[in-house]
Write an enzyme that holds these catalytic residues in place. Structure first.
Site, PDB file in Angstrom:
ATOM      1  N   GLU A 266       0.854  -1.194   0.000  1.00 34.25           N
ATOM      2  CA  GLU A 266       0.000   0.000   0.000  1.00 34.25           C
ATOM      3  C   GLU A 266       0.877   1.226   0.000  1.00 34.25           C
ATOM      4  O   GLU A 266       1.852   1.293   0.757  1.00 34.25           O
ATOM      5  CB  GLU A 266      -0.803   0.109   1.319  1.00 34.25           C
ATOM      6  CG  GLU A 266      -2.044  -0.679   1.419  1.00 34.25           C
ATOM      7  CD  GLU A 266      -2.750  -0.416   2.760  1.00 34.25           C
ATOM      8  OE1 GLU A 266      -2.589   0.663   3.369  1.00 34.25           O
ATOM      9  OE2 GLU A 266      -3.468  -1.326   3.197  1.00 34.25           O
ATOM     10  N   GLU A 320     -13.533   4.698   0.576  1.00 34.15           N
ATOM     11  CA  GLU A 320     -14.267   3.747   1.418  1.00 34.15           C
ATOM     12  C   GLU A 320     -15.089   4.550   2.420  1.00 34.15           C
ATOM     13  O   GLU A 320     -14.597   4.940   3.475  1.00 34.15           O
ATOM     14  CB  GLU A 320     -13.287   2.807   2.120  1.00 34.15           C
ATOM     15  CG  GLU A 320     -12.567   1.892   1.139  1.00 34.15           C
ATOM     16  CD  GLU A 320     -11.555   0.987   1.826  1.00 34.15           C
ATOM     17  OE1 GLU A 320     -11.941  -0.073   2.320  1.00 34.15           O
ATOM     18  OE2 GLU A 320     -10.361   1.364   1.871  1.00 34.15           O
ATOM     19  N   LYS A 323     -15.372   3.820   6.349  1.00 34.42           N
ATOM     20  CA  LYS A 323     -14.220   3.801   7.254  1.00 34.42           C
ATOM     21  C   LYS A 323     -14.369   4.880   8.318  1.00 34.42           C
ATOM     22  O   LYS A 323     -14.860   5.976   8.027  1.00 34.42           O
ATOM     23  CB  LYS A 323     -12.928   4.048   6.473  1.00 34.42           C
ATOM     24  CG  LYS A 323     -12.331   2.763   5.922  1.00 34.42           C
ATOM     25  CD  LYS A 323     -10.865   2.968   5.578  1.00 34.42           C
ATOM     26  CE  LYS A 323     -10.162   1.641   5.425  1.00 34.42           C
ATOM     27  NZ  LYS A 323      -8.787   1.836   4.924  1.00 34.42           N
ATOM     28  N   GLU A 329      -9.133   9.243   5.719  1.00 32.25           N
ATOM     29  CA  GLU A 329      -9.312   7.788   5.631  1.00 32.25           C
ATOM     30  C   GLU A 329     -10.358   7.407   4.584  1.00 32.25           C
ATOM     31  O   GLU A 329     -10.350   6.296   4.074  1.00 32.25           O
ATOM     32  CB  GLU A 329      -9.739   7.221   6.994  1.00 32.25           C
ATOM     33  CG  GLU A 329      -8.610   7.144   8.005  1.00 32.25           C
ATOM     34  CD  GLU A 329      -7.571   6.089   7.629  1.00 32.25           C
ATOM     35  OE1 GLU A 329      -7.952   4.985   7.252  1.00 32.25           O
ATOM     36  OE2 GLU A 329      -6.369   6.411   7.702  1.00 32.25           O
TER      37      GLU A 329
END
Ligand SMILES: *[C@@H]1O[C@H](CO)[C@@H](O)[C@H](O)[C@H]1NC(C)=O
Length: 472
Positions: A266, A320, A323, A329
Site C-alpha cells: 500500500e 471507502e 471507514k 481515511e
C-alpha cells in the site's frame, strides 16, 4: 547519421521502449478496499481495471464475486485472510485446506490469483498471541497450496506496517524493532525459503504529516528538492518513497535476507482531509501518485535496488465511505465509485500511458560520452544539465518529452507555471533536462539525452524561474 541509420535506430529504440513499457507496467497494482456501501458492480470494476495499465489488484479478503469478475482478464489478484482467521489457520490444517479450496482452487486458473496475504498489519493488533500464530498460519496455507499443486503459482505472505521499523533514517541504518524479532525471523525465513515477497506499507503522507515543512513536502511528492544525504552511503535521496523502501531493504539485509524481495502493498495520498490534516489535497494526491507512477515506469529503481521497479499497489481504487477516523481515511480513491471517473488524472488509463510513452531516438539513454561529462575529477560538482549549443529543435523536443515522461514534474513549464515564460522550446527543454538530471541524483549519465546535453557549472535560471541545482 545517415537517414537509413537514423530510421533503423529509431525503430529499434521504439521496439525497446515498447518492451520496456510492457515490463514496467506490471509493477503497478491497486488496492481494492471494500469498507463502503456505494461500490460499483464487480463487472464494472473489472471493466474499469481493464481500461487502465493497472495489472494487479489486491483484495483485503476474498470476495467471490470480484474474484469471478476478474476471470480471464489477465489481471493478477492478491487475496487475504482476515486477522481473525489466523488462529484457526495456525492450529487446524483442515481449516487452511478448506480456505484454499474455497477461495483459490475454485477459481484458479481462470482467475489469476498470485498471492495470499495471511492477515494484514498483524502487529498493529498489539495481540502477542495472534502475532505468534502468524507463521504457523502461513505455513498451513502454504501446505494446502502445495497439496493442491499450486505452491509454485500462488505465493503466501503477510502485510506489515512501517511501524515494524525501529529506525528508518538514514535509509542505510534501517532496522526492525527487536520487539518483533522472533516473529520476523520466522516470517523472513519463510519468505526466503518460498520466494515470497516481504510486503510493507510505506506512506510518505504520514512522514510529511509529522514534519510539515515545504522541503519535506517536495521530498515526499517527488518534486524538485535538494535531497537528503545518507551520510553512510553518500547517497543523496531525492524522494521519500525511495528512502522508505531502501530503509526496509537495509533492515532486511541486516538480518541476512538479501534475496527477499520487497513489495509495496500500500502507498497513497488522500485528496481530502480535515482542517488539521496537513497536505491532504487533490493537488498533492495527484502529484504523489502521478510522480510515483512515472518513477516506477522509469525503471530507475531505488538507490539500493537500481534498475528495477518495486512492485507497488496504489491505495486505493475507490473511497471507502464506511471507514472511521479522519476524513482522509475516506478520501484515497483514485476513481469515483458513483460514475467510475478519475478523481484526478495520474496517467493510468491505457490511452494516456501510451501518450506518455516517449517515441524518439533521444529517448533511450546512450552511455555518457566523455565530451558530455565535465572534465572535472568530481563531475557531480558541475551542477546543472543544459542543452548543447548546436542542438536542433527536434532534439530539444525529444529531450523535453523524454524528461517529462520520466518522473519529473513539468507543470512549471506549462501555461501559468512559474517557468513558462519565456515560452521557447530551448528554455522549456533546458528546464526539463536539468530537472531530470537533478532527480537522477546528478548522475552524469542522466545528462546525456543522446548527446544533446552537457553539464554546466553556471546557473541557467531565467527570470522568475529557479532551476534546481547549485554547488552543494
Ligand atoms: C535463503 O534461502 C537460500 C536458498 O534456499 C539459502 O541458501 C539461504 O541460507 C537462506 N538465507 C537465510 C538467511 O536463511
Amino acid at each position: 547519421m545517415s537517414a537509413l541509420h537514423f530510421t533503423v535506430t529509431f525503430l529499434l529504440l521504439t521496439l525497446l521502449l515498447e518492451v520496456n513499457k510492457a515490463k514496467s507496467q506490471s509493477f503497478i497494482g491497486v488496492n481494492y478496499g471494500q469498507h463502503a456501501d456505494n461500490l460499483p458492480s464487480p463487472a464494472a470494476t473489472a471493466k474499469l481495471l481493464q481500461s487502465t495499465s493497472i495489472q494487479k489488484v489486491r483484495l483485503y479478503g476474498s470476495d467471490a464475486a470480484m474474484i469471478k469478475a476478474l476471470a480471464n482478464t489477465g489481471i493478477g489478484i492478491v487475496i487475504g485472510t482476515a486477522n481473525g482467521d489466523i488462529p484457526a489457520l495456525a492450529s487446524d490444517p483442515n481449516f487452511a485446506k478448506n480456505w484454499v479450496d474455497t477461495n483459490v482452487v475454485a477459481y484458479y486458473p481462470a482467475s489469476k490469483i498470485i498471492l495470499i496475504n495471511v492477515g494484514n498489519e498483524v502487529i498493529m493488533s498489539g495481540d502477542n498471541n495472534l502475532i505468534s500464530q502468524l507463521l504457523p498460519a502461513m505455513q498451513n496455507v502454504k501446505n494446502a497450496l502445495d497439496a493442491a499443486s499450486l505452491g509454485d503459482k500462488v505465493k503466501v505472505s503477510t502485510v506489515h506496517s512501517m511501524t515494524l521499523l525501529k529506525q528508518s533514517e538514514p535509509p542505510s541504518s534501517g532496522s526492525f524493532d527487536p520487539a518483533y524479532g522472533d516473529m520476523l525471523k520466522g516470517v523472513l525465513a519463510f519468505n526466503n525459503a518460498t520466494a515470497s515477497p516481504f510486503a510493507i506499507n510505506p506512506y510518505p503522507f504520514f512522514a510529511y504529516r509529522s514534519d510539515p515543512r515545504p522541503e519535506t513536502l517536495a521530498f515526499c511528492l517527488f518534486q524538485p528538492n535538494s535531497g537528503r544525504l545518507d551520510g553512510n552511503t553518500k547517497i543523496n535521496y531525492m524522494n521519500m518513497f525511495d528512502a522508505q523502501v531502501d530503509a526496509v531493504r537495509a533492515a532486511l539485509d541486516a538480518m541476512g535476507f538479501k534475496n527477499v524481495e520487497i513489495v509495496v502493498a500500500e502507498t497513497g495520498w488522500p485528496y481530502k482531509g480535515d482542517s488539521d490534516e496537513v497536505g491532504a489535497s487533490i493537488e498533492n494526491a495527484k502529484a504523489y501518485n502521478g510522480n510515483l507512477i512515472a518513477h516506477l515506469r522509469s525503471m530507475v529503481g531505488t538507490p539500493l535496488m537500481p534498475g528495477k521497479s518495486v512492485d507497488t499497489y496504489l491505495f486505493a481504487l475507490y473511497d471507502e465511505n464506511l471507514k472511521s477516523g479522519p476524513t482522509s481515511e475516506r478520501s484515497f480513491g483514485l476513481y469515483q465509485s458513483a460514475d467510475l471517473t478519475m478523481t484526478y488524472d495520474v496517467g493510468l488509463s491505457k490511452s494516456s500511458s501510451q501518450a506518455q510513452t516517449p517515441a524518439s531516438p533521444a529517448t533511450e539513454k546512450t552511455p555518457a560520452t566523455p565530451s558530455a561529462v565535465a572534465p572535472s575529477p568530481e563531475p557531480k560538482k558541475a551542477s546543472w544539465c543544459v542543452p548543447k549549443k548546436d542542438v536542433t529543435d527536434s532534439e530539444l523536443q525529444a529531450s523535453l518529452d523524454y524528461a517529462c515522461a520520466h518522473g519529473i514534474d513539468c507543470s512549471p513549464i506549462q501555461p501559468g507555471g512559474s517557468c513558462f515564460e519565456p515560452n521557447t522550446l530551448s528554455a522549456h527543454a533546458a528546464y526539463a533536462m536539468n530537472l531530470y538530471y537533478q532527480s537522477s541524483g546528478r548522475d552524469p549519465s542522466s545528462c546525456d539525452f543522446s548527446q544533446a546535453a552537457m553539464l554546466s557549472s553556471s546557473n541557467p535560471s531565467y527570470n522568475g524561474c529557479t532551476f534546481p541545482g547549485g554547488s552543494t
